[in-house]
Design a protein around this motif. Structure first.
Motif, PDB file in Angstrom:
ATOM      1  N   PRO A 197       0.864  -1.305  -0.069  1.00 32.37           N
ATOM      2  CA  PRO A 197      -0.058   0.167  -0.096  1.00 32.37           C
ATOM      3  C   PRO A 197       0.934   1.376   0.053  1.00 32.37           C
ATOM      4  CG  PRO A 197      -0.906  -1.533   1.506  1.00 32.37           C
ATOM      5  CD  PRO A 197       0.410  -2.082   1.132  1.00 32.37           C
ATOM      6  N   ASP A 198       1.929   1.103   0.509  1.00 32.46           N
ATOM      7  CA  ASP A 198       2.875   2.536   0.729  1.00 32.46           C
ATOM      8  C   ASP A 198       3.420   2.783  -0.644  1.00 32.46           C
ATOM      9  OD1 ASP A 198       2.331   2.740   3.500  1.00 32.46           O
ATOM     10  OD2 ASP A 198       4.507   1.643   3.876  1.00 32.46           O
ATOM     11  N   VAL A 199       3.703   1.774  -1.605  1.00 29.49           N
ATOM     12  CA  VAL A 199       4.233   2.253  -2.790  1.00 29.49           C
ATOM     13  C   VAL A 199       3.081   2.599  -3.577  1.00 29.49           C
ATOM     14  CG1 VAL A 199       5.198   0.998  -4.788  1.00 29.49           C
ATOM     15  CG2 VAL A 199       6.430   0.810  -2.521  1.00 29.49           C
ATOM     16  N   ARG A 200       1.906   1.797  -3.545  1.00 30.43           N
ATOM     17  CA  ARG A 200       0.964   2.331  -4.474  1.00 30.43           C
ATOM     18  C   ARG A 200       0.372   3.680  -4.188  1.00 30.43           C
ATOM     19  NH1 ARG A 200      -2.775  -2.308  -6.111  1.00 30.43           N
ATOM     20  NH2 ARG A 200      -1.458  -4.242  -6.314  1.00 30.43           N
ATOM     21  N   THR A 201       0.407   4.200  -2.878  1.00 26.48           N
ATOM     22  CA  THR A 201       0.204   5.426  -2.629  1.00 26.48           C
ATOM     23  C   THR A 201       1.046   6.377  -2.999  1.00 26.48           C
ATOM     24  OG1 THR A 201      -0.894   4.500  -0.532  1.00 26.48           O
ATOM     25  CG2 THR A 201      -0.436   7.144  -0.385  1.00 26.48           C
ATOM     26  N   ALA A 202       2.440   6.082  -3.137  1.00 27.55           N
ATOM     27  CA  ALA A 202       3.383   7.203  -3.370  1.00 27.55           C
ATOM     28  C   ALA A 202       3.494   7.452  -4.944  1.00 27.55           C
ATOM     29  CB  ALA A 202       4.670   6.785  -2.694  1.00 27.55           C
ATOM     30  N   LEU A 203       3.344   6.071  -5.653  1.00 24.59           N
ATOM     31  CA  LEU A 203       3.428   6.145  -7.088  1.00 24.59           C
ATOM     32  C   LEU A 203       2.793   7.222  -7.767  1.00 24.59           C
ATOM     33  CD1 LEU A 203       3.696   2.217  -8.310  1.00 24.59           C
ATOM     34  CD2 LEU A 203       5.580   4.384  -8.433  1.00 24.59           C
ATOM     35  N   PRO A 204       1.232   7.605  -7.757  1.00 21.66           N
ATOM     36  CA  PRO A 204       0.931   8.912  -8.534  1.00 21.66           C
ATOM     37  C   PRO A 204       1.631  10.202  -8.336  1.00 21.66           C
ATOM     38  CG  PRO A 204      -0.763   7.126  -7.306  1.00 21.66           C
ATOM     39  CD  PRO A 204       0.415   6.836  -6.886  1.00 21.66           C
ATOM     40  N   GLY A 205       1.920  10.308  -6.833  1.00 19.23           N
ATOM     41  CA  GLY A 205       2.469  11.579  -6.757  1.00 19.23           C
ATOM     42  C   GLY A 205       3.909  11.727  -7.440  1.00 19.23           C
ATOM     43  N   LEU A 206       4.970  10.617  -7.223  1.00 20.43           N
ATOM     44  CA  LEU A 206       5.897  10.455  -7.907  1.00 20.43           C
ATOM     45  C   LEU A 206       5.908  10.762  -9.333  1.00 20.43           C
ATOM     46  CD1 LEU A 206       7.532   7.544  -5.643  1.00 20.43           C
ATOM     47  CD2 LEU A 206       8.107  10.316  -5.583  1.00 20.43           C
ATOM     48  N   LEU A 207       4.939   9.778 -10.046  1.00 16.27           N
ATOM     49  CA  LEU A 207       4.821   9.884 -11.623  1.00 16.27           C
ATOM     50  C   LEU A 207       4.200  11.293 -11.995  1.00 16.27           C
ATOM     51  CD1 LEU A 207       3.548   6.366 -12.173  1.00 16.27           C
ATOM     52  CD2 LEU A 207       5.817   7.279 -12.544  1.00 16.27           C
ATOM     53  N   GLY A 208       3.584  11.834 -11.123  1.00 18.57           N
ATOM     54  CA  GLY A 208       2.929  13.403 -11.547  1.00 18.57           C
ATOM     55  C   GLY A 208       4.145  14.214 -11.814  1.00 18.57           C
ATOM     56  N   GLY A 209       5.253  14.248 -11.448  1.00 13.97           N
ATOM     57  CA  GLY A 209       6.174  15.175 -11.612  1.00 13.97           C
ATOM     58  C   GLY A 209       6.985  15.015 -12.771  1.00 13.97           C
ATOM     59  N   VAL A 210       6.844  13.640 -13.438  1.00 11.32           N
ATOM     60  CA  VAL A 210       7.885  13.345 -14.506  1.00 11.32           C
ATOM     61  C   VAL A 210       7.588  14.095 -15.634  1.00 11.32           C
ATOM     62  CG1 VAL A 210       8.156  11.404 -16.204  1.00 11.32           C
ATOM     63  CG2 VAL A 210       8.069  10.556 -13.782  1.00 11.32           C
ATOM     64  N   ALA A 211       6.705  14.486 -16.327  1.00 12.84           N
ATOM     65  CA  ALA A 211       6.331  15.428 -17.572  1.00 12.84           C
ATOM     66  C   ALA A 211       7.122  16.854 -16.979  1.00 12.84           C
ATOM     67  CB  ALA A 211       5.160  15.665 -17.944  1.00 12.84           C
ATOM     68  N   ALA A 212       6.937  17.401 -15.776  1.00 11.02           N
ATOM     69  CA  ALA A 212       7.381  18.657 -15.455  1.00 11.02           C
ATOM     70  C   ALA A 212       8.887  18.517 -15.604  1.00 11.02           C
ATOM     71  CB  ALA A 212       6.691  19.202 -14.023  1.00 11.02           C
TER      72      ALA A 212
END
Length: 395
Positions: free
Chosen positions: A266-281
């Motif tokens: 659950p910790d990784v699943r919760t963290a991934l969207p926020g981490l991936l959200g900054g990739v394009a930027a």
């Protein structure tokens, strides 16, 4: 010139749906009339090179590529064009890397294609780049090989015959052994001025000239891979800094099971969207800043008011992110951060081809929005519109 221009009459969407990363495809005459480069312009580029023998200019002949011999360089570190001409006339292909760093039209084209792909949901793992190949008559510079990048070959002068594998082969870049090459099924293409040929990554190919010499530009396109995405986020994934339990290290199956459990936690699943959200930027911020009058960007900064027309700097894309009580606009070479009240204004800037402070939405007052656009000019995302630019965008 845009990606759509290079693919005419095929649309970018159809190209990505049916051709991209799958099959070679010829777009006859798609680049006709494009004044990107000719042989004289190519020689002028070579004449401006400093220390070209240090990985910038190569010679290729009969399937063998080599660095430029030091004898081609004069005492000032510049190319001896007499030596270059003799080599070309003697059968050597001239292979110039990173030509987009030397040619503003090629730099604009590379950035345009890169941003067009991103707009259609296909980000690249590396910036698009242009390499130039000049091949003399009756010559083959390179042996059959596969590249780890896709290619758009823009033929500028002369003619060249290409043999291209029908479908992308195994993901092993490099030379194709003669026995394997002999067994492959090919498509054959004869390219003349203005033709554009797409070659997918890992698709074997070779080319040679006949009675005419040849000049072409290759745009190198490196598609984003899952492992690139993983590289972006792995350092910040929770739990990966923990020690591997001693009981699992000697058992490969137990080790694999433990890693799978960790990645599915659950910790990784919760963290991934926020981490991936900054990739394009982050990818936007890393893009090389293109020259566009930036050395004088502070001149007249205080004269910018709510009615001053501003445009996006050359080759600059941008992304807006929101983080709690703040908003940030990311662009090549930097970012500007402000309170959440500025979010609507930044989102408008990110979408609009031309901008006036007076047109920015949100609750900011006139002085505040003028400060926003002045900051974006000072940091290089926007610049003052030049004569005729606003009318051109309106058309």
């Amino acid at each position: 010139m845009t990606l759509a221009d290079l693919l005419r009459p095929t649309t970018v969407t159809d190209f990505l749906d049916t051709v991209w990363a799958l099959d070679p495809c010829l777009f006859p005459g798609a680049a006709a009339g494009a004044s990107l480069l000719d042989l004289d312009g190519f020689e002028a580029m070579l004449g401006a090179l400093h220390h070209a023998h240090k990985g910038v200019l190569h010679l290729a002949r009969g399937g063998e590529r080599r660095c430029l011999p030091a004898v081609f360089i004069d005492a000032d570190g510049m190319l001896d064009l007499r030596q270059v001409r003799r080599a070309f006339e003697g059968g050597e292909t001239l292979y110039l890397t990173k030509a987009h760093r030397l040619s503003p039209p090629l730099a604009d084209l590379c950035r345009s294609v890169e941003l067009d792909l991103a707009d259609h949901g296909v980000p690249l793992r590396e910036p698009a780049g242009a390499h130039v190949f000049a091949t003399p008559r009756s010559a083959q510079g390179f042996a059959p090989h596969r590249d780890e990048h896709g290619s758009l070959v823009l033929h500028m002068e002369g003619r060249k015959s290409w043999m291209v594998e029908e479908r992308a082969g195994p993901p092993r870049p490099g030379a194709v052994p003669p026995r394997e090459w002999a067994r492959l099924r090919f498509r054959e293409f004869s390219l003349g001025p203005g033709d554009v040929l797409y070659i997918p990554q890992h698709c074997g190919h070779a080319a040679r000239t006949g009675a005419e010499r040849s000049l072409h530009v290759t745009l190198r396109l490196f598609p984003l891979r899952w492992r690139d995405v993983l590289d972006e986020v792995v350092a910040a994934l929770p739990g990966l800094d923990a020690h591997v339990p001693r009981a699992r290290t000697a058992d490969a199956a137990a080790l694999a099971s433990g890693l799978a459990e960790l990645l599915a936690s659950p910790d990784v699943r919760t963290a991934l969207p926020g981490l991936l959200g900054g990739v394009a930027a982050r990818r936007t911020t890393r893009r090389v800043v293109l020259p566009d009058g930036g050395l004088g960007r502070h001149d007249g900064l205080d004269d910018i008011d709510e009615n001053t027309w501003l445009v996006r700097a050359r080759g600059a894309d941008c992304h807006v992110t929101e983080d709690g009580g703040s908003a940030t606009i990311h662009f090549p070479g930097g970012a500007v951060r402000g309170p959440i009240d500025v979010l609507a204004a930044l989102e408008h800037v990110a979408k609009a081809p031309v901008v006036r402070a007076a047109d920015l939405p949100g609750a900011l007052g006139t002085d505040a929005v003028v400060d926003v656009v002045r900051k974006l000019v000072a940091d290089g995302l926007l610049r003052r519109a030049r004569a005729g630019e606003i009318e051109e965008v309106a058309r």
